[in-house]
Design a protein around this motif. Sequence first.
Motif, PDB file in Angstrom:
ATOM      1  N   PHE A 260       0.854  -1.208   0.000  1.00 22.54           N
ATOM      2  CA  PHE A 260       0.000   0.000   0.000  1.00 22.54           C
ATOM      3  C   PHE A 260       0.882   1.249   0.000  1.00 22.54           C
ATOM      4  CE2 PHE A 260      -2.477  -3.404   1.868  1.00 22.54           C
ATOM      5  CZ  PHE A 260      -3.667  -3.310   1.157  1.00 22.54           C
ATOM      6  N   GLY A 261       0.315   2.334  -0.540  1.00 22.69           N
ATOM      7  CA  GLY A 261       1.070   3.588  -0.569  1.00 22.69           C
ATOM      8  C   GLY A 261       2.404   3.385  -1.276  1.00 22.69           C
ATOM      9  N   ASP A 262       3.486   3.799  -0.613  1.00 21.73           N
ATOM     10  CA  ASP A 262       4.815   3.694  -1.232  1.00 21.73           C
ATOM     11  C   ASP A 262       5.595   2.471  -0.754  1.00 21.73           C
ATOM     12  OD1 ASP A 262       4.549   5.965  -2.805  1.00 21.73           O
ATOM     13  OD2 ASP A 262       5.183   7.300  -1.177  1.00 21.73           O
ATOM     14  N   SER A 263       4.939   1.557  -0.070  1.00 20.59           N
ATOM     15  CA  SER A 263       5.660   0.355   0.390  1.00 20.59           C
ATOM     16  C   SER A 263       5.486  -0.793  -0.598  1.00 20.59           C
ATOM     17  CB  SER A 263       5.133  -0.114   1.756  1.00 20.59           C
ATOM     18  OG  SER A 263       5.535   0.778   2.763  1.00 20.59           O
ATOM     19  N   PRO A 264       6.593  -1.474  -0.929  1.00 13.17           N
ATOM     20  CA  PRO A 264       6.461  -2.640  -1.800  1.00 13.17           C
ATOM     21  C   PRO A 264       5.708  -3.748  -1.069  1.00 13.17           C
ATOM     22  CG  PRO A 264       8.694  -2.481  -0.910  1.00 13.17           C
ATOM     23  CD  PRO A 264       7.968  -1.247  -0.460  1.00 13.17           C
ATOM     24  N   SER A 265       5.079  -4.649  -1.823  1.00 11.71           N
ATOM     25  CA  SER A 265       4.395  -5.753  -1.139  1.00 11.71           C
ATOM     26  C   SER A 265       5.443  -6.744  -0.651  1.00 11.71           C
ATOM     27  CB  SER A 265       3.357  -6.404  -2.043  1.00 11.71           C
ATOM     28  OG  SER A 265       3.942  -6.762  -3.234  1.00 11.71           O
ATOM     29  N   SER A 266       5.074  -7.502   0.370  1.00  8.41           N
ATOM     30  CA  SER A 266       5.985  -8.533   0.864  1.00  8.41           C
ATOM     31  C   SER A 266       5.121  -9.674   1.377  1.00  8.41           C
ATOM     32  CB  SER A 266       6.895  -7.974   1.957  1.00  8.41           C
ATOM     33  OG  SER A 266       6.133  -7.564   3.045  1.00  8.41           O
ATOM     34  N   ALA A 267       5.763 -10.742   1.819  1.00  4.52           N
ATOM     35  CA  ALA A 267       5.015 -11.942   2.204  1.00  4.52           C
ATOM     36  C   ALA A 267       4.149 -11.660   3.436  1.00  4.52           C
ATOM     37  CB  ALA A 267       5.990 -13.064   2.478  1.00  4.52           C
ATOM     38  N   ILE A 268       2.863 -11.488   3.218  1.00  5.73           N
ATOM     39  CA  ILE A 268       1.930 -11.260   4.328  1.00  5.73           C
ATOM     40  C   ILE A 268       0.862 -12.340   4.229  1.00  5.73           C
ATOM     41  CG2 ILE A 268       0.045  -9.739   5.123  1.00  5.73           C
ATOM     42  CD1 ILE A 268       2.690  -8.467   5.820  1.00  5.73           C
ATOM     43  N   GLY A 269       0.708 -13.127   5.320  1.00  7.78           N
ATOM     44  CA  GLY A 269      -0.321 -14.164   5.293  1.00  7.78           C
ATOM     45  C   GLY A 269      -1.408 -13.910   6.317  1.00  7.78           C
ATOM     46  N   SER A 270      -1.165 -12.971   7.209  1.00  7.34           N
ATOM     47  CA  SER A 270      -2.116 -12.782   8.312  1.00  7.34           C
ATOM     48  C   SER A 270      -1.999 -11.374   8.882  1.00  7.34           C
ATOM     49  CB  SER A 270      -1.806 -13.788   9.430  1.00  7.34           C
ATOM     50  OG  SER A 270      -0.538 -13.478   9.976  1.00  7.34           O
ATOM     51  N   ILE A 271      -2.976 -11.015   9.682  1.00  3.21           N
ATOM     52  CA  ILE A 271      -2.921  -9.728  10.393  1.00  3.21           C
ATOM     53  C   ILE A 271      -1.699  -9.704  11.323  1.00  3.21           C
ATOM     54  CG2 ILE A 271      -4.120  -8.407  12.217  1.00  3.21           C
ATOM     55  CD1 ILE A 271      -5.383  -7.939   9.452  1.00  3.21           C
ATOM     56  N   ASP A 272      -1.373 -10.865  11.915  1.00  3.74           N
ATOM     57  CA  ASP A 272      -0.188 -10.928  12.790  1.00  3.74           C
ATOM     58  C   ASP A 272       1.090 -10.567  12.025  1.00  3.74           C
ATOM     59  OD1 ASP A 272      -1.826 -11.679  14.856  1.00  3.74           O
ATOM     60  OD2 ASP A 272      -1.190 -13.774  14.899  1.00  3.74           O
ATOM     61  N   ASP A 273       1.129 -10.896  10.729  1.00  4.10           N
ATOM     62  CA  ASP A 273       2.331 -10.553   9.940  1.00  4.10           C
ATOM     63  C   ASP A 273       2.496  -9.038   9.827  1.00  4.10           C
ATOM     64  OD1 ASP A 273       2.952 -13.203   9.548  1.00  4.10           O
ATOM     65  OD2 ASP A 273       2.068 -13.315   7.543  1.00  4.10           O
ATOM     66  N   TYR A 274       1.369  -8.324   9.628  1.00  4.83           N
ATOM     67  CA  TYR A 274       1.473  -6.855   9.593  1.00  4.83           C
ATOM     68  C   TYR A 274       1.966  -6.350  10.957  1.00  4.83           C
ATOM     69  CZ  TYR A 274      -1.571  -6.641   5.387  1.00  4.83           C
ATOM     70  OH  TYR A 274      -2.115  -6.760   4.135  1.00  4.83           O
ATOM     71  N   ALA A 275       1.413  -6.937  12.018  1.00  4.57           N
ATOM     72  CA  ALA A 275       1.788  -6.496  13.374  1.00  4.57           C
ATOM     73  C   ALA A 275       3.281  -6.704  13.604  1.00  4.57           C
ATOM     74  CB  ALA A 275       0.965  -7.260  14.415  1.00  4.57           C
ATOM     75  N   SER A 276       3.812  -7.852  13.132  1.00  4.44           N
ATOM     76  CA  SER A 276       5.255  -8.115  13.311  1.00  4.44           C
ATOM     77  C   SER A 276       6.076  -7.099  12.547  1.00  4.44           C
ATOM     78  CB  SER A 276       5.651  -9.495  12.775  1.00  4.44           C
ATOM     79  OG  SER A 276       4.895 -10.460  13.377  1.00  4.44           O
ATOM     80  N   LYS A 277       5.602  -6.736  11.354  1.00  4.87           N
ATOM     81  CA  LYS A 277       6.337  -5.744  10.549  1.00  4.87           C
ATOM     82  C   LYS A 277       6.376  -4.405  11.275  1.00  4.87           C
ATOM     83  CE  LYS A 277       6.926  -7.654   6.336  1.00  4.87           C
ATOM     84  NZ  LYS A 277       8.250  -7.814   5.764  1.00  4.87           N
ATOM     85  N   VAL A 278       5.228  -3.997  11.831  1.00  3.72           N
ATOM     86  CA  VAL A 278       5.185  -2.698  12.524  1.00  3.72           C
ATOM     87  C   VAL A 278       6.078  -2.756  13.773  1.00  3.72           C
ATOM     88  CG1 VAL A 278       3.698  -1.053  13.737  1.00  3.72           C
ATOM     89  CG2 VAL A 278       2.890  -2.129  11.622  1.00  3.72           C
ATOM     90  N   ALA A 279       6.035  -3.880  14.485  1.00  7.32           N
ATOM     91  CA  ALA A 279       6.872  -4.011  15.689  1.00  7.32           C
ATOM     92  C   ALA A 279       8.353  -3.932  15.305  1.00  7.32           C
ATOM     93  CB  ALA A 279       6.563  -5.320  16.401  1.00  7.32           C
ATOM     94  N   ALA A 280       8.714  -4.579  14.194  1.00  7.45           N
ATOM     95  CA  ALA A 280      10.120  -4.561  13.739  1.00  7.45           C
ATOM     96  C   ALA A 280      10.535  -3.135  13.340  1.00  7.45           C
ATOM     97  CB  ALA A 280      10.303  -5.520  12.573  1.00  7.45           C
ATOM     98  N   LEU A 281       9.619  -2.432  12.686  1.00  6.97           N
ATOM     99  CA  LEU A 281       9.894  -1.047  12.280  1.00  6.97           C
ATOM    100  C   LEU A 281      10.190  -0.176  13.509  1.00  6.97           C
ATOM    101  CD1 LEU A 281       9.409   1.116   9.852  1.00  6.97           C
ATOM    102  CD2 LEU A 281       7.222   1.443  10.962  1.00  6.97           C
ATOM    103  N   LEU A 282       9.415  -0.402  14.568  1.00  2.00           N
ATOM    104  CA  LEU A 282       9.629   0.395  15.782  1.00  2.00           C
ATOM    105  C   LEU A 282      10.970   0.038  16.430  1.00  2.00           C
ATOM    106  CD1 LEU A 282       6.033   0.494  17.303  1.00  2.00           C
ATOM    107  CD2 LEU A 282       7.133   2.107  15.775  1.00  2.00           C
ATOM    108  N   ARG A 283      11.277  -1.261  16.429  1.00  5.22           N
ATOM    109  CA  ARG A 283      12.586  -1.682  16.976  1.00  5.22           C
ATOM    110  C   ARG A 283      13.718  -0.996  16.221  1.00  5.22           C
ATOM    111  NH1 ARG A 283      10.383  -6.724  17.548  1.00  5.22           N
ATOM    112  NH2 ARG A 283      11.170  -7.450  15.542  1.00  5.22           N
ATOM    113  N   GLU A 284      13.602  -0.977  14.894  1.00  7.33           N
ATOM    114  CA  GLU A 284      14.643  -0.329  14.059  1.00  7.33           C
ATOM    115  C   GLU A 284      14.841   1.125  14.447  1.00  7.33           C
ATOM    116  OE1 GLU A 284      13.824  -2.724   9.904  1.00  7.33           O
ATOM    117  OE2 GLU A 284      13.430  -0.592   9.950  1.00  7.33           O
TER     118      GLU A 284
END
Length: 254
Positions: A47-71
């Motif tokens: 979505f927006g300016d982000s490339p798509s990546s392997a997402i199979g579940s809502i939890d996958d989006y949550a993990s991505k956001v959590a990782a982004l915050l860690r970064e």
Amino acid sequence: MTNMHVIDRGEGNPLVWIHGFPLSSLIFEPQLGIANVRHIVPDLPGFGDSPSSAIGSIDDYASKVAALLRERGISRAVFAGVSMGGYITFSIARNHPGLVAGLILIDTREVPDTPEAKQNRRNAIGRVESEGTGFLVDEMLPKMLTATTLATADRRTEIVQSSMQSASSAGVKAALEAMASRRDSTEVLRSFEGPVLVVVGEDDEITPPADAERMSSIARDATLVRIDDAAHLSNVERPDKVNAAVRRFLDAIS
Ligand code: MLT
């Protein structure tokens, strides 16, 4: 690296805004003026300016956001989710509870899809495969904003249209499947110990005020704010009211 486009603006305690479907970070343009906070606004994969990546579940989006915050060295934040963003916010509270200082739930719901809604999503995946995403924009736009706002065709309509137009087919299909298979978050909301702000547009047909009332009665420490003259994207349609409610909420918890 999480490879997500993100707006990181302002100084203060972090406030993470998670957009709905099939939208982008652009829907939070009217919130970026809220002062004395650090706005973190990702575009979800596909979505927006982000490339798509392997997402199979809502939890996958949550993990991505959590990782982004860690970064970005963020260990605690208030999370504000609109609709699908709310589903993701519940998943963050379930799987990464230490991250969550407070929840802002905008035009969303804690319960999963009915069997009929799941089927509709899977039919939509088939249609996206054969015809692309244009039909979704046509079907969803009239539910995102009230007819009165759409008739004015101002920046609010432009925000919703351009964010929908930036969604990729891969991102849309992944999100439809993720939403169809999402878990019930009633217990996550019931056991959440922090403050919760629930916001709903009075004319929201996708996640109507009854959903917001139920969420605010389940949560331990919730404030419900109903926004008149607003449909599903109350934050875009009535930023004056929504931003004031968010400001009060942040001031009360700081
Ligand atoms: C959204 O705005 O994120 C979607 O309409 C949510 C949904 O379809 O359940």
